[in-house]
Design a protein around this motif. Structure first.
Motif, PDB file in Angstrom:
ATOM      1  N   GLU A  45      -0.196  -7.401  -4.128  1.00 26.01           N
ATOM      2  CA  GLU A  45       0.590  -8.266  -3.236  1.00 26.01           C
ATOM      3  C   GLU A  45      -0.279  -9.381  -2.683  1.00 26.01           C
ATOM      4  O   GLU A  45      -0.631  -9.392  -1.509  1.00 26.01           O
ATOM      5  CB  GLU A  45       1.198  -7.416  -2.122  1.00 26.01           C
ATOM      6  CG  GLU A  45       2.178  -6.417  -2.681  1.00 26.01           C
ATOM      7  CD  GLU A  45       2.703  -5.431  -1.654  1.00 26.01           C
ATOM      8  OE1 GLU A  45       2.855  -5.804  -0.496  1.00 26.01           O
ATOM      9  OE2 GLU A  45       2.961  -4.275  -2.046  1.00 26.01           O
ATOM     10  N   THR A  62       7.656 -11.380  -4.358  1.00 23.03           N
ATOM     11  CA  THR A  62       6.777 -10.225  -4.536  1.00 23.03           C
ATOM     12  C   THR A  62       7.555  -9.078  -5.183  1.00 23.03           C
ATOM     13  O   THR A  62       7.052  -8.425  -6.106  1.00 23.03           O
ATOM     14  CB  THR A  62       6.179  -9.786  -3.176  1.00 23.03           C
ATOM     15  OG1 THR A  62       5.532 -10.906  -2.600  1.00 23.03           O
ATOM     16  CG2 THR A  62       5.183  -8.662  -3.334  1.00 23.03           C
ATOM     17  N   LYS A  66       6.636  -7.366  -8.736  1.00 25.25           N
ATOM     18  CA  LYS A  66       6.403  -5.915  -8.853  1.00 25.25           C
ATOM     19  C   LYS A  66       7.259  -5.360  -9.990  1.00 25.25           C
ATOM     20  O   LYS A  66       6.783  -4.615 -10.853  1.00 25.25           O
ATOM     21  CB  LYS A  66       6.789  -5.196  -7.554  1.00 25.25           C
ATOM     22  CG  LYS A  66       5.827  -5.375  -6.393  1.00 25.25           C
ATOM     23  CD  LYS A  66       6.341  -4.553  -5.195  1.00 25.25           C
ATOM     24  CE  LYS A  66       5.576  -4.821  -3.926  1.00 25.25           C
ATOM     25  NZ  LYS A  66       6.043  -4.043  -2.781  1.00 25.25           N
ATOM     26  N   ASP A  89      10.181  -5.286  -1.724  1.00 25.75           N
ATOM     27  CA  ASP A  89       9.035  -5.578  -0.857  1.00 25.75           C
ATOM     28  C   ASP A  89       9.540  -5.802   0.571  1.00 25.75           C
ATOM     29  O   ASP A  89      10.445  -6.604   0.799  1.00 25.75           O
ATOM     30  CB  ASP A  89       8.287  -6.822  -1.336  1.00 25.75           C
ATOM     31  CG  ASP A  89       6.998  -6.990  -0.554  1.00 25.75           C
ATOM     32  OD1 ASP A  89       6.122  -6.110  -0.687  1.00 25.75           O
ATOM     33  OD2 ASP A  89       6.864  -7.964   0.214  1.00 25.75           O
ATOM     34  N   GLU A 100       2.197  -7.434   6.737  1.00 24.03           N
ATOM     35  CA  GLU A 100       2.390  -6.410   5.702  1.00 24.03           C
ATOM     36  C   GLU A 100       1.799  -5.098   6.217  1.00 24.03           C
ATOM     37  O   GLU A 100       1.824  -4.839   7.406  1.00 24.03           O
ATOM     38  CB  GLU A 100       1.773  -6.905   4.393  1.00 24.03           C
ATOM     39  CG  GLU A 100       2.584  -8.082   3.858  1.00 24.03           C
ATOM     40  CD  GLU A 100       2.024  -8.689   2.602  1.00 24.03           C
ATOM     41  OE1 GLU A 100       2.636  -8.473   1.550  1.00 24.03           O
ATOM     42  OE2 GLU A 100       0.998  -9.382   2.666  1.00 24.03           O
TER      43      GLU A 100
END
Ligand SMILES: Cc1cn([C@@H]2O[C@H](COP(=O)(O)OP(=O)(O)OP(=O)(O)O)[C@@H](O)[C@H]2O)c(=O)[nH]c1=O
Length: 580
Positions: A45, A62, A66, A89, A100
């Protein structure tokens, strides 16, 4: 288990993969009876948050990366292609700052004290990849959460419980963290990590029979993917409704057909908006936004035409519109600004000016089995850079810009695909502007790279030299079919071999074999066709406008290399071979 949501049962029999290591996502989806495999994504990330206009765009991108990573990896590493891959995400956003997972306790403290006593937003971006259709549906959900005033003692007690560490924003609303929360506005499960309600609605749009698609009108806000999942136009849906026996499968096929029929229009919209510098114009406005009228003025085009172009760009995800204001999307900022580090402008203009005219003569090309250079440009093209068409300065420059942009976008991946630490010297054959050579030098501190290309190319490559040009990269002029090749431990052939017949490839490989010592290696970077030549379509479409070249599979390349004493060491998307 009783399935209350018929949509979930639509996935029965399909290989559904959750590209996430989050135990919460696993639990949420298991609880509704979805059957799936978990393959955690390896995507790091690390997207540059500054490139995104809004936090939710970051979360969606993101999530997409992924899921795409897993969708691409599974056919190779797990030897099976999933039907659907789901990525997600979750980020916590406070005063525009994206939080995050905390890296340590201090970081958790910083996050939680920032959230104390205030309201923040939790965004979860979700991407659903339909692997066979090669489609991505993405969306996001926002939930507002207000924290009570939290004392330092309480915060540290909470941090020491260990709960914050694997959670965005440093808290878990579903457990101890719930005690910190005064109110929640919106989807609770979205905070926990997965917006189940919106996910099911999206599945409904993708998999329900056409008639039920009328419930589009209550589609939630926040859909960020304009291309999907509204797979067909409403007019088409009504037509399908009349035919009661139309199956879901039929709908999918029809939407695929429509996509194929419209594909050329979408390409031309991209080419035209790029050529008219729409993306640059929007970027250089003070706020990054402009109304159609202003864009029309800047690009010196009609208001009516500009408006249509901008609207089409929005529908393709190239632009976004709020009210009357148009702005670039994250994707456009990444790839479509002329001076961006990953700009594809050069390649797009090459497609517009060269590939497009060739494809307008495809029918004749197929009848005659030849490239239609002469028809399109009045000149035949036996040898790029040597015929009259390519000898024009601006044409050469355009071609070099195209090669440069492709090398910039793919260079790092090619340069880092294999461990080259034992090699000291490399030679990039036909390296054009040197972009790939610089990527190799950057990725391998112990490597000196020679860029070898025709004298007229070397002469013009100065235009493309970076300001901080690494002096481990040197330029040598010559013709790789005729002149002696520089000595090197690694010979790089990036997007070279497909341009030539087997006969010419043999000439080139025998020269490399002669120049290199035992243990040297050749690194081939190409689009490898599947062994049964059924894909990938990018490669097969490219072949349609080729002159003497041809697309080959990995084993065809291996065979060519083997006949010159090279044995294939690795044989995947990028293939280096070693000479014994
Ligand atoms: C706000 C909040 C977040 N989370 C968890 O935070 C992680 C976010 O991180 P991510 O990067 O989206 O996912 P990940 O855990 O790294 O997994 P992956 O999908 O493999 O990247 C996810 O776990 C979520 O549940 C909770 O469990 N409760 C909450 O109240």
């Amino acid at each position: 288990m009783v399935l209350m949501n018929p949509v979930i049962s639509k996935l029965t029999g399909k290989l559904v993969v959750l590209a996430s290591a989050s135990p919460r996502r696993l639990e949420i989806l298991t609880n509704v009876g979805l059957r799936f495999e978990v393959v955690p994504s390896w995507f790091k990330e690390t997207l540059d948050k500054r490139l995104f206009k809004t936090p939710h765009e970051y979360a969606v991108e993101t999530a997409k990366q992924k899921a795409l990573e897993v969708a691409k990896r599974m056919p190779f590493k797990h030897l099976k292609t999933p039907d659907i891959v789901i990525g997600a995400d979750t980020v916590v956003v406070m005063d525009g700052l994206i939080l995050e997972k905390p890296v340590d306790k201090q970081d958790a403290y910083r996050m939680l004290s920032r959230l104390s006593g205030k309201e923040h937003s939790v965004f979860t971006g979700v991407a659903i990849i339909l692997c066979h259709e090669k489609e991505v549906i993405d969306f996001y959900e926002e939930t507002k959460v207000k924290f009570a005033d939290l004392s330092d003692d309480l915060l540290w007690e909470y941090i020491n419980s260990g709960e914050p560490m694997d959670k965005a924003g440093g808290y878990g609303i579903q457990a101890l963290g719930g005690m910190l929360v005064e109110y929640v506005h919106g989807d609770f499960l979205n905070v926990v990590g997965f917006p189940l309600n919106q996910f099911c609605k999206k599945l409904g749009l993708i998999f329900s029979p056409p008639g039920s698609l009328t419930h589009n009108s209550d589609e939630p806000q926040g859909t960020s993917d304009p291309a999907a999942p509204d797979l067909t136009s409403r007019g088409t849906m009504q037509m399908q409704n009349v035919r009661e026996n139309e199956t879901e499968d039929g709908k999918e096929k029809l939407s695929k057909m429509i996509e194929l029929m419209d594909g050329f229009k979408a390409s031309k919209v991209l080419f035209t908006a790029s050529k008219l510098h729409v993306f640059d114009v929007l970027r250089s406005s003070k706020t990054g936004e402009l109304q159609a009228e202003d864009v029309a003025q800047e690009i010196k085009a009609s208001m009516k035409g500009t408006e249509r172009l901008l609207e089409a760009c929005v529908s393709l995800g190239l632009l976004q519109r709020t009210g009357k204001e148009y702005a670039n999307t994250a994707m456009s900022r990444h790839f479509l600004l002329s001076d961006g580090p990953l700009s594809l402008q050069g390649y797009i203009q090459h497609c517009n000016e060269l590939v497009w005219p060739l494809f307008t003569h495809l029918e004749t090309a197929v009848r005659e089995g030849t490239n239609q250079h002469e028809k399109a440009f009045g000149k035949s093209s036996d040898n790029l850079f040597q015929d009259a068409y390519y000898s024009r300065h601006e044409v050469k420059l355009r071609f070099m810009k195209a090669m440069h942009s492709i090398a910039k976008v793919s260079g790092r991946d090619v340069a880092t695909a294999f461990d080259l630490s034992k090699y000291k010297t490399a030679c990039d054959l036909g390296g054009c502007t040197g972009a790939m050579a610089y990527e190799f030098a950057k990725a391998h501190p112990g490597l000196s790279v020679t860029m070898f290309d025709l004298p007229e190319v070397i002469e013009m490559s100065g235009h493309f030299r970076p300001h901080d040009a690494d002096d481990r990269v040197s330029f040598v002029a010559g013709d790789f079919f005729k002149d002696e090749l520089p000595k090197a431990d690694v010979y790089i052939l990036a997007r070279i071999l497909h341009d030539w017949s087997d006969e010419k490839v043999h000439i080139l490989l025998s020269k490399i074999a002669k120049a290199c010592n035992p243990g040297c290696c050749v690194l081939v970077s190409e689009i490898f066709l599947d062994e049964d030549r059924k894909g990938p379509s990018r490669g097969l479409l490219q072949a349609l406008s080729m002159t003497e070249g041809r697309q080959r599979s990995a084993s065809e390349y291996s065979l060519l290399l083997k006949s010159h004493g090279f044995t294939t060491a690795q044989n995947q998307t990028l293939a280096p071979t070693t000479r014994h």
